[in-house]
Design an enzyme around this catalytic site. Sequence first.
Site, PDB file in Angstrom:
ATOM      1  CG  HIS A   1      -3.253  -3.244   4.040  1.00  0.00           C
ATOM      2  ND1 HIS A   1      -2.262  -2.603   4.751  1.00  0.00           N
ATOM      3  CD2 HIS A   1      -3.882  -2.289   3.334  1.00  0.00           C
ATOM      4  CE1 HIS A   1      -2.301  -1.312   4.495  1.00  0.00           C
ATOM      5  NE2 HIS A   1      -3.278  -1.095   3.632  1.00  0.00           N
TER       6      HIS A   1
ATOM      7  CB  CYS B   1      -0.997  -0.066   1.150  1.00  0.00           C
ATOM      8  SG  CYS B   1      -2.472   0.872   0.829  1.00  0.00           S
TER       9      CYS B   1
ATOM     10  CD  GLU C   1      -0.360  -5.304   6.212  1.00  0.00           C
ATOM     11  OE1 GLU C   1      -0.322  -5.918   5.123  1.00  0.00           O
ATOM     12  OE2 GLU C   1      -0.653  -4.099   6.296  1.00  0.00           O
TER      13      GLU C   1
HETATM   14  N1  GLN Z   1      -3.197   5.895  -0.271  1.00  0.00           N
HETATM   15  C1  GLN Z   1      -2.490   5.960   0.975  1.00  0.00           C
HETATM   16  C2  GLN Z   1      -1.313   6.929   0.892  1.00  0.00           C
HETATM   17  O1  GLN Z   1      -1.199   7.713   0.071  1.00  0.00           O
HETATM   18  C3  GLN Z   1      -1.964   4.596   1.401  1.00  0.00           C
HETATM   19  C4  GLN Z   1      -2.999   3.852   2.131  1.00  0.00           C
HETATM   20  C5  GLN Z   1      -2.489   2.650   2.886  1.00  0.00           C
HETATM   21  O2  GLN Z   1      -1.297   2.442   3.009  1.00  0.00           O
HETATM   22  N2  GLN Z   1      -3.408   1.888   3.433  1.00  0.00           N
HETATM   23  O3  GLN Z   1      -0.462   6.904   1.693  1.00  0.00           O
END
Ligand code: GLN
Length: 249
Positions: A202, A78, A204
């Site tokens: 995610h 992410c 995890e």
């Molecule tokens: N879109 C988010 C950001 O810009 C990331 C979201 C996440 O890591 N769950 O950081």
Amino acid sequence: MAVGVLALQGSFNEHIAALKRVGVKGVEIRKPEQLQSVNALIIPGGESTSMAKLAEYHNLFPALREFVKIGKPVWGTCAGLIFLADKATGQKIGGQELVGGLNCTVHRNFFGSQLQSFETEISIPEIAAKEGGPPSFRGVFIRAPGILEVGPEVQVLADVPAPPEKYAKSDFDVESLKDNAGSEKKVIVAVKQGNLLATAFHPELTQDTRWHSYFLKMVNEPNKEEASSSTSLSSEDPPKYDLPVYQQG
Ligand code: GLN
């Protein structure tokens, strides 16, 4: 083996717990010199702008770039995917520094804001071939980024349909996504490029540890990747994958 987890912000504890479930010690990384004591690194999800500010404050960017460059395995989930991307769009004003190395363009909040967070089954042929278990994975997407474009050396491990109406709240014009050979539009959510692994969701936050064990194979068997497509399904009983840790109410 010691796997570092960048512990500035975000879901680093959850990654350390997932590593423990597969029998590996996760080491919190907050300072550049700590990277020298680990064989691999996970950059967790969180908020990439805040994480970048903290990384800058701790002077971590040069060491992180070096870690990537010398070929040590790095997995970004992410916000961690955003960190690894060579190019990010949809950033906050002023942008944010990236580690880079992964030849792709990522749109930061492709799937919309926190309210548009969702879970969905995604097809994971490469992971299932290597790790056994079901052919799909419960993807937990929280303010998730999407991968718009990848370079030729990047292996796509998972994508999801991107019907424009579903992502109406996205600040990205989903209509502008390329059609895949005339079929439905898809957005890439997991990739591998040499020593780099990245997922928009995610793993995890679920009980399914296959992404973690897949990453550990990249650490233990760095040169075996090319043999992957011929790997057959594991004959062992696949572990039980049940409910994600994270569940929407
Ligand atoms: N879109 C988010 C950001 O810009 C990331 C979201 C996440 O890591 N769950 O950081």
